[in-house]
Design a protein around this motif. Structure first.
Motif, PDB file in Angstrom:
ATOM      1  N   GLY A   1      17.726  -8.273  -8.229  1.00  0.00           N
ATOM      2  CA  GLY A   1      18.714  -7.978  -9.259  1.00  0.00           C
ATOM      3  C   GLY A   1      20.044  -7.477  -8.733  1.00  0.00           C
ATOM      4  O   GLY A   1      20.908  -7.078  -9.510  1.00  0.00           O
ATOM      5  N   GLN A   2      20.224  -7.472  -7.441  1.00  0.00           N
ATOM      6  CA  GLN A   2      21.500  -7.079  -6.837  1.00  0.00           C
ATOM      7  C   GLN A   2      21.634  -7.772  -5.496  1.00  0.00           C
ATOM      8  O   GLN A   2      20.648  -8.125  -4.870  1.00  0.00           O
ATOM      9  N   MET A   3      22.879  -7.953  -5.075  1.00  0.00           N
ATOM     10  CA  MET A   3      23.116  -8.573  -3.776  1.00  0.00           C
ATOM     11  C   MET A   3      22.787  -7.565  -2.676  1.00  0.00           C
ATOM     12  O   MET A   3      22.931  -6.355  -2.881  1.00  0.00           O
ATOM     13  N   PRO A   4      22.338  -8.044  -1.518  1.00  0.00           N
ATOM     14  CA  PRO A   4      22.054  -7.106  -0.425  1.00  0.00           C
ATOM     15  C   PRO A   4      23.340  -6.421   0.037  1.00  0.00           C
ATOM     16  O   PRO A   4      24.408  -7.030   0.061  1.00  0.00           O
ATOM     17  N   ALA A   5      23.217  -5.150   0.369  1.00  0.00           N
ATOM     18  CA  ALA A   5      24.374  -4.397   0.854  1.00  0.00           C
ATOM     19  C   ALA A   5      24.686  -4.823   2.283  1.00  0.00           C
ATOM     20  O   ALA A   5      23.804  -4.868   3.128  1.00  0.00           O
ATOM     21  N   VAL A   6      25.936  -5.142   2.516  1.00  0.00           N
ATOM     22  CA  VAL A   6      26.370  -5.530   3.851  1.00  0.00           C
ATOM     23  C   VAL A   6      27.570  -4.667   4.210  1.00  0.00           C
ATOM     24  O   VAL A   6      28.582  -4.692   3.523  1.00  0.00           O
ATOM     25  N   GLU A   7      27.416  -3.888   5.260  1.00  0.00           N
ATOM     26  CA  GLU A   7      28.515  -3.060   5.735  1.00  0.00           C
ATOM     27  C   GLU A   7      28.888  -3.526   7.130  1.00  0.00           C
ATOM     28  O   GLU A   7      28.048  -3.576   8.018  1.00  0.00           O
ATOM     29  N   VAL A   8      30.134  -3.877   7.311  1.00  0.00           N
ATOM     30  CA  VAL A   8      30.622  -4.321   8.607  1.00  0.00           C
ATOM     31  C   VAL A   8      31.633  -3.291   9.083  1.00  0.00           C
ATOM     32  O   VAL A   8      32.752  -3.250   8.590  1.00  0.00           O
ATOM     33  N   PRO A   9      31.242  -2.437  10.029  1.00  0.00           N
ATOM     34  CA  PRO A   9      32.104  -1.324  10.417  1.00  0.00           C
ATOM     35  C   PRO A   9      33.204  -1.667  11.426  1.00  0.00           C
ATOM     36  O   PRO A   9      33.789  -0.779  12.022  1.00  0.00           O
ATOM     37  N   ILE A  10      33.458  -2.962  11.630  1.00  0.00           N
ATOM     38  CA  ILE A  10      34.519  -3.342  12.565  1.00  0.00           C
ATOM     39  C   ILE A  10      35.455  -4.338  11.897  1.00  0.00           C
ATOM     40  O   ILE A  10      35.133  -4.909  10.858  1.00  0.00           O
ATOM     41  N   SER A  11      36.573  -4.597  12.531  1.00  0.00           N
ATOM     42  CA  SER A  11      37.592  -5.471  11.960  1.00  0.00           C
ATOM     43  C   SER A  11      37.220  -6.948  12.137  1.00  0.00           C
ATOM     44  O   SER A  11      36.400  -7.309  12.989  1.00  0.00           O
ATOM     45  N   THR A  12      37.878  -7.783  11.337  1.00  0.00           N
ATOM     46  CA  THR A  12      37.654  -9.227  11.437  1.00  0.00           C
ATOM     47  C   THR A  12      38.003  -9.769  12.824  1.00  0.00           C
ATOM     48  O   THR A  12      37.236 -10.580  13.370  1.00  0.00           O
ATOM     49  N   PRO A  13      39.129  -9.348  13.434  1.00  0.00           N
ATOM     50  CA  PRO A  13      39.393  -9.844  14.794  1.00  0.00           C
ATOM     51  C   PRO A  13      38.272  -9.495  15.779  1.00  0.00           C
ATOM     52  O   PRO A  13      37.916 -10.315  16.628  1.00  0.00           O
ATOM     53  N   MET A  14      37.693  -8.309  15.658  1.00  0.00           N
ATOM     54  CA  MET A  14      36.589  -7.941  16.546  1.00  0.00           C
ATOM     55  C   MET A  14      35.352  -8.809  16.284  1.00  0.00           C
ATOM     56  O   MET A  14      34.630  -9.165  17.221  1.00  0.00           O
ATOM     57  N   LEU A  15      35.116  -9.150  15.021  1.00  0.00           N
ATOM     58  CA  LEU A  15      34.008 -10.056  14.701  1.00  0.00           C
ATOM     59  C   LEU A  15      34.226 -11.418  15.343  1.00  0.00           C
ATOM     60  O   LEU A  15      33.289 -12.016  15.889  1.00  0.00           O
ATOM     61  N   LEU A  16      35.458 -11.912  15.275  1.00  0.00           N
ATOM     62  CA  LEU A  16      35.765 -13.213  15.874  1.00  0.00           C
ATOM     63  C   LEU A  16      35.605 -13.181  17.391  1.00  0.00           C
ATOM     64  O   LEU A  16      35.049 -14.115  17.981  1.00  0.00           O
ATOM     65  N   ILE A  17      36.065 -12.115  18.014  1.00  0.00           N
ATOM     66  CA  ILE A  17      35.907 -11.967  19.463  1.00  0.00           C
ATOM     67  C   ILE A  17      34.425 -11.898  19.829  1.00  0.00           C
ATOM     68  O   ILE A  17      33.963 -12.561  20.760  1.00  0.00           O
ATOM     69  N   GLY A  18      33.661 -11.120  19.057  1.00  0.00           N
ATOM     70  CA  GLY A  18      32.222 -11.026  19.301  1.00  0.00           C
ATOM     71  C   GLY A  18      31.530 -12.361  19.133  1.00  0.00           C
ATOM     72  O   GLY A  18      30.664 -12.736  19.931  1.00  0.00           O
ATOM     73  N   GLY A  19      31.919 -13.115  18.109  1.00  0.00           N
ATOM     74  CA  GLY A  19      31.343 -14.441  17.894  1.00  0.00           C
ATOM     75  C   GLY A  19      31.643 -15.382  19.041  1.00  0.00           C
ATOM     76  O   GLY A  19      30.791 -16.165  19.472  1.00  0.00           O
ATOM     77  N   PHE A  20      32.857 -15.295  19.557  1.00  0.00           N
ATOM     78  CA  PHE A  20      33.248 -16.117  20.704  1.00  0.00           C
ATOM     79  C   PHE A  20      32.404 -15.762  21.932  1.00  0.00           C
ATOM     80  O   PHE A  20      31.900 -16.644  22.631  1.00  0.00           O
TER      81      PHE A  20
END
Length: 143
Positions: free
Chosen positions: A72-91
């Motif tokens: 009955g609710q979407m799962p909580a997702v907390e991303v404690p870092i910035s989008t550029p850091m996510l992109l760097i991590g993905g790379f």
């Protein structure tokens, strides 16, 4: 930052991933490595190859909707870092997946279950560098 302990959700998730991996191996004789499935989706060997990959990716993408239907609710997702850091991590992860010939799902779930020495070595390397990364980020950098 505090990491939440979620034994029930983690156990259920592990059972689902393990079941899906076994079913894929039993039905198609394929390893359930997420990056290999994604890469093959963009360059499939055949029409049938495209369809099973599309079905698995659709399941991955729609998983939160199933959670919503059940809870009955979407799962909580907390991303404690910035989008550029996510992109760097993905790379960086992409580089590791390329040089490691697979990802944690392929090596960790399927490869280790088959007692593959290459997968056991890869998972040991994943775990070592994961621990080092968490230590540096939390205790050296202080994030």
């Amino acid at each position: 930052m505090e990491t939440e302990f979620t034994p029930l959700a983690s156990t259920i998730g592990g059972i689902l991933i393990g079941t899906a991996s076994v079913l894929l191996m039993l039905t198609l004789g394929r390893i359930m490595g997420a990056t290999g499935i994604l890469a093959g989706f963009f360059s499939p060997a055949s029409r049938e190859d495209f369809y099973w990959r599309a079905a698995i990716l659709a399941g991955m993408v729609t998983g939160p909707l199933v959670y919503f239907a059940l809870m009955g609710q979407m799962p909580a997702v907390e991303v404690p870092i910035s989008t550029p850091m996510l992109l760097i991590g993905g790379f960086i992860v992409g580089i590791g997946v390329t040089y490691g010939s697979g990802c944690t799902s392929g090596h960790g779930v399927c490869g280790m279950a088959r007692l593959s020495p290459r997968s056991i070595s890869a998972v040991a390397t994943f775990m070592l560098f994961t621990g080092l990364t968490v230590f540096v980020i939390r205790h050296v950098i202080g994030a």
